[in-house]
Design an enzyme around this catalytic site. Structure first.
Site, PDB file in Angstrom:
ATOM      1  N   ARG A  18     -23.453 -38.130  22.030  1.00  0.00           N
ATOM      2  CA  ARG A  18     -24.583 -37.561  21.293  1.00  0.00           C
ATOM      3  C   ARG A  18     -25.750 -38.552  21.294  1.00  0.00           C
ATOM      4  NH1 ARG A  18     -25.497 -36.454  14.883  1.00  0.00           N
ATOM      5  NH2 ARG A  18     -27.297 -35.064  15.110  1.00  0.00           N
ATOM      6  N   HIS A  19     -26.956 -38.013  21.285  1.00  0.00           N
ATOM      7  CA  HIS A  19     -28.157 -38.846  21.297  1.00  0.00           C
ATOM      8  C   HIS A  19     -28.257 -39.712  20.043  1.00  0.00           C
ATOM      9  CE1 HIS A  19     -30.138 -36.427  18.192  1.00  0.00           C
ATOM     10  NE2 HIS A  19     -29.658 -35.362  18.815  1.00  0.00           N
ATOM     11  N   GLY A  20     -29.092 -40.736  20.121  1.00  0.00           N
ATOM     12  CA  GLY A  20     -29.365 -41.593  18.977  1.00  0.00           C
ATOM     13  C   GLY A  20     -30.183 -40.887  17.904  1.00  0.00           C
ATOM     14  N   THR A  22     -32.975 -39.675  15.278  1.00  0.00           N
ATOM     15  CA  THR A  22     -34.400 -39.381  15.203  1.00  0.00           C
ATOM     16  C   THR A  22     -34.812 -39.415  13.731  1.00  0.00           C
ATOM     17  OG1 THR A  22     -34.192 -36.992  14.874  1.00  0.00           O
ATOM     18  CG2 THR A  22     -34.136 -37.794  17.158  1.00  0.00           C
ATOM     19  N   GLU A  23     -36.098 -39.436  13.489  1.00  0.00           N
ATOM     20  CA  GLU A  23     -36.572 -39.372  12.102  1.00  0.00           C
ATOM     21  C   GLU A  23     -36.114 -38.070  11.444  1.00  0.00           C
ATOM     22  OE1 GLU A  23     -40.755 -39.359   9.538  1.00  0.00           O
ATOM     23  OE2 GLU A  23     -40.788 -39.680  11.700  1.00  0.00           O
ATOM     24  N   GLU A  96     -29.828 -28.593  22.794  1.00  0.00           N
ATOM     25  CA  GLU A  96     -29.169 -28.284  21.529  1.00  0.00           C
ATOM     26  C   GLU A  96     -29.059 -26.781  21.320  1.00  0.00           C
ATOM     27  OE1 GLU A  96     -27.056 -28.637  19.455  1.00  0.00           O
ATOM     28  OE2 GLU A  96     -27.762 -30.075  17.953  1.00  0.00           O
TER      29      GLU A  96
END
Length: 249
Positions: A18-20, A22-23, A96
């Site tokens: 999974r991606h890192g 985000t805000e 997603e």
């Protein structure tokens, strides 16, 4: 998803990453197919995780890396391809789960505006009236992306919380009634699956490389300052923060 469809892949080992952060992850806002970038912590997560992924046995000769084309996944993937020295493949079919009218809203906003939909989501049921995609369609497109990969010993698939969940469920032949048997991937957490005979097996789940507190830097016992959090590679030990709206679909 039938077993032959899930088995018809050109790789016998998958690392689903999974991606890192985000805000929007940090503030509990649903991203879906909108495209916010990694925040500073997300970039740091990707940078510290990539070498540990390589240490699981990835080599340039045996590994293909494919990512969603959304920037948060693509930028996470480049942290690995830069270390490993392989090209990055981008595929929009790894985006997603499309969340329709929820995209851009916080969890609290969805709970207030659409309480019945929110209750269905929390229970793991289909969410009528939201729009977006059905879970089965997400799994179908993600598997189609993997079937189009070149033959390799291992594929690292850099994707999103909802899509990762649907893909893992499809490979393990888990139906809707078994959704959420496994906890969601944390930001920059990964799971590994391997094909054994007629089935896929989950070999590890939600492994996370945590930042090491300053007081633990320079350990006297020679152990690495940052190590894969294998002790936390369970839903309970490495669960994403409660505000991470995209972690559970």
């Amino acid at each position: 998803m039938t077993a032959p469809a899930a088995l018809d892949l050109p790789v016998p080992r998958l690392v689903v990453w999974r991606h890192g952060r985000t805000e929007w992850n940090a503030t509990g806002r649903f991203q879906g197919q909108l495209d916010p970038p990694l925040d500073a912590e997300g970039r740091a997560q990707a940078a510290r995780t990539a070498p540990h992924l390589v240490a699981t046995g990835l080599t340039p000769e045996t590994t293909v890396v494919v990512a969603s084309d959304l920037v948060r996944a693509a930028d996470t993937a480049t942290a690995l391809t830069g270390v490993l020295g392989v090209p990055l493949r981008l595929d929009e079919r790894l985006r997603e789960h499309g969340l329709g009218s929820w995209e851009g809203l916080t969890r609290d906003e969805v709970a207030e505006r659409h309480p019945e939909q929110y209750a269905d989501w929390l229970a793991g049921r289909a969410v009528p009236g939201r729009g977006g995609e059905q879970s089965a369609d997400v799994a179908r497109r993600a598997l189609a992306a993997l079937r189009d990969l070149p033959p390799a010993e291992v594929a690292v698939v850099v994707t999103h919380g909802g899509t990762a969940g649907r893909l893992i469920e499809a490979l393990l032949e888990l139906g809707p009634q078994h959704r959420r048997v496994f906890g969601p991937l944390a930001n920059c957490g990964w799971s590994e699956l391997a094909r054994h005979g007629e089935r896929w097996r989950l070999m590890r789940h939600n492994t996370v490389v945590a930042a090491v507190p300053d007081r633990l830097e320079g350990r006297a016992d020679g152990r690495p300052a940052t190590a894969p959090a294998d002790a936390e590679a369970t839903p309970e030990g490495a669960a994403p923060p409660a505000q991470d709206a995209d972690a559970v679909h």
